[in-house]
Design a protein around this motif. Structure first.
Motif, PDB file in Angstrom:
ATOM      1  N   GLU A  63       0.597  -1.632  -0.001  1.00  0.00           N
ATOM      2  CA  GLU A  63       0.414  -0.028   0.316  1.00  0.00           C
ATOM      3  C   GLU A  63       0.561   1.331   0.190  1.00  0.00           C
ATOM      4  OE1 GLU A  63      -2.513  -1.978   3.074  1.00  0.00           O
ATOM      5  OE2 GLU A  63      -3.264   0.300   2.445  1.00  0.00           O
ATOM      6  N   THR A  65       0.825   5.297  -0.118  1.00  0.00           N
ATOM      7  CA  THR A  65      -0.327   6.451  -0.087  1.00  0.00           C
ATOM      8  C   THR A  65       1.006   8.010  -0.595  1.00  0.00           C
ATOM      9  OG1 THR A  65      -1.234   5.723   1.855  1.00  0.00           O
ATOM     10  CG2 THR A  65      -1.408   7.812   1.719  1.00  0.00           C
ATOM     11  N   PRO A  77     -10.579  11.004   1.065  1.00  0.00           N
ATOM     12  CA  PRO A  77     -10.029  10.238  -0.474  1.00  0.00           C
ATOM     13  C   PRO A  77      -8.239  10.838   0.088  1.00  0.00           C
ATOM     14  CG  PRO A  77     -10.556  11.739  -1.609  1.00  0.00           C
ATOM     15  CD  PRO A  77     -11.726  12.202   0.058  1.00  0.00           C
ATOM     16  N   TYR A  82      -2.628   0.393  -4.318  1.00  0.00           N
ATOM     17  CA  TYR A  82      -3.232  -0.935  -3.078  1.00  0.00           C
ATOM     18  C   TYR A  82      -2.797  -1.926  -4.338  1.00  0.00           C
ATOM     19  CZ  TYR A  82      -5.637  -4.235  -0.137  1.00  0.00           C
ATOM     20  OH  TYR A  82      -6.382  -5.791  -0.039  1.00  0.00           O
ATOM     21  N   ASP A 136      -6.552   3.016  -4.278  1.00  0.00           N
ATOM     22  CA  ASP A 136      -7.037   1.863  -3.103  1.00  0.00           C
ATOM     23  C   ASP A 136      -8.258   2.444  -3.169  1.00  0.00           C
ATOM     24  OD1 ASP A 136      -6.403   3.370  -0.036  1.00  0.00           O
ATOM     25  OD2 ASP A 136      -7.334   4.189  -1.666  1.00  0.00           O
ATOM     26  N   ASN A 137      -8.676   3.515  -3.668  1.00  0.00           N
ATOM     27  CA  ASN A 137     -10.197   4.529  -2.995  1.00  0.00           C
ATOM     28  C   ASN A 137     -10.559   4.092  -4.262  1.00  0.00           C
ATOM     29  OD1 ASN A 137     -10.457   6.327  -4.372  1.00  0.00           O
ATOM     30  ND2 ASN A 137      -8.346   6.568  -2.521  1.00  0.00           N
ATOM     31  N   THR A 196     -17.497   5.735   4.059  1.00  0.00           N
ATOM     32  CA  THR A 196     -15.541   5.309   3.233  1.00  0.00           C
ATOM     33  C   THR A 196     -15.845   4.991   1.946  1.00  0.00           C
ATOM     34  OG1 THR A 196     -12.994   5.058   3.169  1.00  0.00           O
ATOM     35  CG2 THR A 196     -15.192   3.128   4.627  1.00  0.00           C
ATOM     36  N   GLU A 198     -13.026   3.888   0.706  1.00  0.00           N
ATOM     37  CA  GLU A 198     -11.935   2.369   0.440  1.00  0.00           C
ATOM     38  C   GLU A 198     -12.159   1.662   0.380  1.00  0.00           C
ATOM     39  OE1 GLU A 198      -8.430   4.040   3.154  1.00  0.00           O
ATOM     40  OE2 GLU A 198      -8.801   6.195   3.418  1.00  0.00           O
TER      41      GLU A 198
END
Lengths: 614, 170, 104
Positions: A63, A65, A77, A82, A136-137, A196, A198
């Motif tokens: 993962e 970011t 977000p 991911y 990832d989202n 959420t 994600e």
């Protein structure tokens, strides 16, 4: 970890190349444009290969970011990636097949004046697709989703000077937009209910909050399904794909065979947890897959444009993937996605070679006898069609077989789905070999004026290899999907599955090569020709939509042309003007008239006063 | 006996008013109107308002009506004017005014149903009127004088020969 | 002599009759002079009502109002007759229906 740093390079390389190509405003020399265009995707493919090697070594989910995209209330977000098994598979397909197609495009588009613009759009597409699968989202996924939709529009309408191409591009955009709107609504619903977007936390929250069969997951997944149906050209939003063949053939290969149309499949596979909570929607996925599969197969039987046959074939094969997802055979669906990417890209590139070498002839009945004239293309087509028809030991065979077996094993509707899939396999065999026999055997009606060069031949060869051995790949999907349970080896089913495509091949041989059978009488008969026309026009669904949606909308627009709302306001104005005129008529200028009216008013007033006083 | 006088005077007033308003000849109508005013003056006197009676005769009949007479003589309408008036007085023109005026009269008479009162039967002398004028009503007197001033100036201005001046200005 | 005792309704009825006669004349006649005369009749009728009221209550107020009405009538007649002269000069007729340039 060294590879963590490299992960963001993967979407960045094609994106940067696209930006440079766009900013060059078409003034770049074509060698440089080709180098940038294909090279960026090639480098990205190398990075993906390194990432895959590392992932296969340790199996750890990565993962990464990058930054927070926005922070609004409790909605934050991030631009984050991911990377698990599914992502790695998709990325490999996108960059690998994508690079081969870019290489092919160099030769295909070499004489086109807008080659810079072409590579800019293609790179932009690859960047958007990578974002779609790596995000990832769901918001980042939606960004990629919209990006690929935009690039599809740009590339289908690439030769914009012909208005028909623009029309096809707009059709693609508008029809997928309908799906996109449904998907956006689904995202809103998911965010409102689960807090959420994600993906992993979302799936966990869904499992906590919702029971299997609740209304909310059914609605949310139905909306997401709407988006998937639009992007993946399934019933009822499939009408754009055959017309999208107006774009250059490598575009059709990349976007409308290997990657964009598989975005819907990816979406459902990625959010499989939600679909498992909504059995009605999942069943709908299976039925949509089946219906589309059969509809497109019948339509492909009657087409005579080489690309349209392949387009309907794509719709049909994605129907198989939907069928797999509908029976919870997620891994099989993704496997079929991968093998389909190989053989369909191969078929489209080979078709492109045919078109390129036959000076843009598209009608298969005006080709013929190309077996001896274009040998590389012939072998590519043969291997691709064999994989498409799922002849034994091709990659298509393994993936389609797995799907049909999973369908059979589903209690309840399973056998019906299996039977439908089998019919589809028969039809696939017929139409794919119809194409091969008509184009490559028999008399040559058009002579090729050139041979494909190495930039076309090498990708074709590599894809041939993948189409043959791809079935032996073991995809690293064990950690992603729930285990499907042990398949009881059902030999009867297996034999039937092997026999059906061969039967299709036989039928096609008898009809189109050996001419032992002839359907000419059948086709010439009244019902036969009606049926043929019906299937040629894609079951006349376009006409149906025209009747249902376009005509009423045009009629309403015609009504609104005269601004009916303005009529109301104008009516108010007219009424007040009329009243004014009537009142103005009271002002005669004559004193006696004024006196009379005053007396009249006085009489009324006094009457009222008397009544009140009484 | 005296009440009879009242009713006679009332009848005279009514008749002469009616006649005054329905003559074609303006001069005749004016004379009838003067008779009506005189009859009303008699009524005032009989009700015990001698000051009002005197004023009615002196100012109303004596000044205002004379003004009318002067103007009519100045305008000098002539025979064709009388014929025109007769034409305008034809039957059809009476309908609407008749109805409206009749309705109003009806209402006024209806309003008078519940007034069982009589006049006092006493005289209000000029002296009382004068005391009231220079007492509580002195403001009204001043304003009336300003009104008369305005009337004076207006009458002077309007009486001029404008047309000649206008043509000169052009 | 002192005033008479006359029922108020009669006096006021007379005033009403005179008033409606004047109103009738106002609406009926086309000659400006006659319209002004009708106005005078109406004013006279209302003056009669006032004086009668004053006579009932045995107060000077009725006659004072009468005086004021008189001054109003005088001023109005003065100005009105001036206007009549102007109309006669411009329109060459005493027909009030000809003076309708303010229509619209």
């Amino acid at each position: 970890m060294a590879d963590m740093a490299g992960i963001w390079l993967i979407p960045l390389l094609p994106l940067a190349s696209a930006i440079v190509l766009i900013l060059s405003a078409g003034r770049m020399p074509r060698q440089l444009a080709a180098l940038l265009g294909a090279g960026s995707v090639g480098l990205a493919a190398v990075c993906v290969a390194v990432l895959t090697r590392d992932f296969l070594a340790d199996g750890e989910v990565r993962e990464v970011t990058l930054w927070t995209w926005m922070a609004v209330g409790n909605f934050t977000p991030k631009i984050a990636f991911y990377i698990d098994g599914l992502t790695v598979v998709m990325m490999s397909v996108i960059t690998g097949v994508g690079f081969l197609i870019h290489l092919y495009s160099i030769e295909f588009m070499w004489e086109d004046e807008s080659i810079c613009r072409y590579f800019a759009y293609m790179n932009l597409f690859v960047a958007a697709m990578l974002l779609l699968v790596m995000g990832d989202n769901l918001l980042l996924l939606y960004l990629g989703w919209e990006g690929v939709g935009l690039c599809s529009y740009l590339l289908v309408g690439f030769w914009y000077r012909d208005p028909a191409n623009g029309k096809a591009a707009r059709k693609a955009f508008v029809v997928t937009r309908i799906g996109d709107t449904a998907m956006a609504l689904g995202l809103f619903l998911l965010f409102t209910e689960l807090g959420t977007l994600e993906i992993q936390p979302l799936l966990a929250a869904a499992n906590d909050q919702w029971q299997v069969g609740d209304t909310l997951p059914v609605i949310a997944t139905a909306l997401l399904l709407g988006g998937a149906v639009g992007k993946s050209a399934q019933l009822p939003l499939h009408t754009w794909l055959p017309d999208a063949m107006a774009g250059p053939t490598p575009v059709s290969a990349l976007i409308h065979a290997a990657t964009m149309v598989t975005a819907g499949v990816y979406l459902i596979a990625r959010t499989f947890g939600l679909f498992l909570l909504a059995p009605p929607t999942q069943e709908a996925v299976a039925w949509i897959g089946l219906a589309t599969l059969l509809l497109a197969a019948f339509a492909a039987l009657a087409q005579h444009d080489i690309k349209r046959i392949l387009a309907y074939s794509t719709i049909s094969q994605i129907g198989y993937m939907f069928l797999a997802l509908g029976v919870s055979a997620f891994a099989s669906g993704i496997f079929h996605l991968v093998t389909h990417a190989f053989f369909k890209a191969l078929l489209f590139l080979a078709a492109g070679a045919v078109i390129h070498c036959l000076h843009h002839e598209h009608n298969i009945f005006r080709m013929g006898g190309l077996r001896t004239r274009l040998p590389v293309v012939f072998w590519s087509f043969l291997i691709g069609s064999a994989a498409l028809a799922a002849l034994p030991f091709t990659s298509g065979f393994y993936s389609k077989d797995a799907i049909l077996l999973s369908a059979w094993e589903l209690p309840g509707i399973g056998p019906w789905l299996w039977a439908g899939g089998l019919l589809g396999a028969l039809l696939t065999g017929i139409y794919s070999f119809r194409l091969v026999f008509v184009v490559f055997f028999g008399e040559a009606h058009t002579e090729p004026d050139r041979q494909p060069g190495w930039k076309m031949a090498v990708p074709l060869t590599l894809l041939c290899v993948m189409a043959l051995v791809g079935g032996l790949l073991v995809l690293p999907l064990t950690g992603v999907f729930p285990p499907t349970g042990h398949h009881t080896a059902n030999h009867a089913i297996e034999y039937i599955s092997i026999a059906t495509p061969l039967a299709g091949l036989l039928l096609a041989y008898l009809l189109f090569l050996g001419r032992q059978l002839s359907v000419d009488a059948l086709v010439e008969s009244p019902t036969g020709s009606k049926l043929r026309d019906f299937w040629l026009n894609g079951w006349r669904i376009d006409q149906l939509y025209d009747l249902l949606w376009v005509r009423p909308y045009s009629t309403i627009s015609q009504w609104c042309r005269n601004e009916p709302v303005d009529r109301f306001y104008n009516g108010v104005v007219n009424a007040s003007q009329w009243t004014h005129h009537k009142l103005a008529a009271l002002q005669t200028g004559q004193l006696r008239w004024y006196a009379t009216t005053m007396v009249f008013g006085l009489v009324l007033l006094v009457a009222i006063m008397l009544r009140n006083a009484a | 006996m005296m009440e009879v006088l009242f009713y006679i005077a009332a009848t005279v007033a009514l008749l002469s008013t009616g006649l005054a308003l329905t003559r074609a000849n303006a001069a005749h109508a004016l004379i009838y109107l003067i008779v009506s005013l005189l009859a009303v003056a008699v009524l005032f006197f009989l009700m015990g308002a001698p000051f009002a009676a005197a004023l009615e005769i002196v100012i109303y009949a004596g000044a205002i009506m004379v003004l009318f007479v002067f103007v009519i003589m100045m305008l000098n309408v002539g025979q064709h004017g009388i014929a025109q008036e007769q034409e305008w007085l034809r039957g059809r023109n009476w309908i609407v005014p008749g109805i409206l005026a009749g309705l109003l009269l009806l209402e006024l008479l209806l309003a008078l149903r519940h007034a069982p009162a009589t006049t006092a039967g006493l005289t209000v002398s000029p002296k009382e009127v004068g005391l009231a004028l220079f007492g509580p009503y002195v403001l009204a007197v001043e304003i009336a004088s300003m009104l008369l001033l305005a009337g004076l100036i207006g009458a002077y201005h309007l009486g001029r020969r404008f047309i000649v001046r206008r043509e000169n200005k052009r | 002599m002192g005033g008479l005792q006359i029922p108020m309704e009669h006096v006021l009825a007379l005033a009403g009759l005179l008033f409606s006669c004047g109103l009738m004349g106002l609406m009926l006649r086309r000659n400006i002079i006659f319209m002004l005369m009708s106005l005078e009749v109406m004013l006279n009728a209302s003056a009669l009502a006032f004086v009668a009221a004053g006579a009932k209550w045995n107060q000077a107020d009725g006659q004072i109002i009468f005086l004021l009405i008189l001054s109003v009538a005088a001023a109005e007649v003065a100005v009105g007759l001036g206007l009549v002269l102007q109309i006669q000069r411009r329109f060459k007729t005493l027909d009030i229906d000809q003076a309708r340039r303010l229509r619209g």
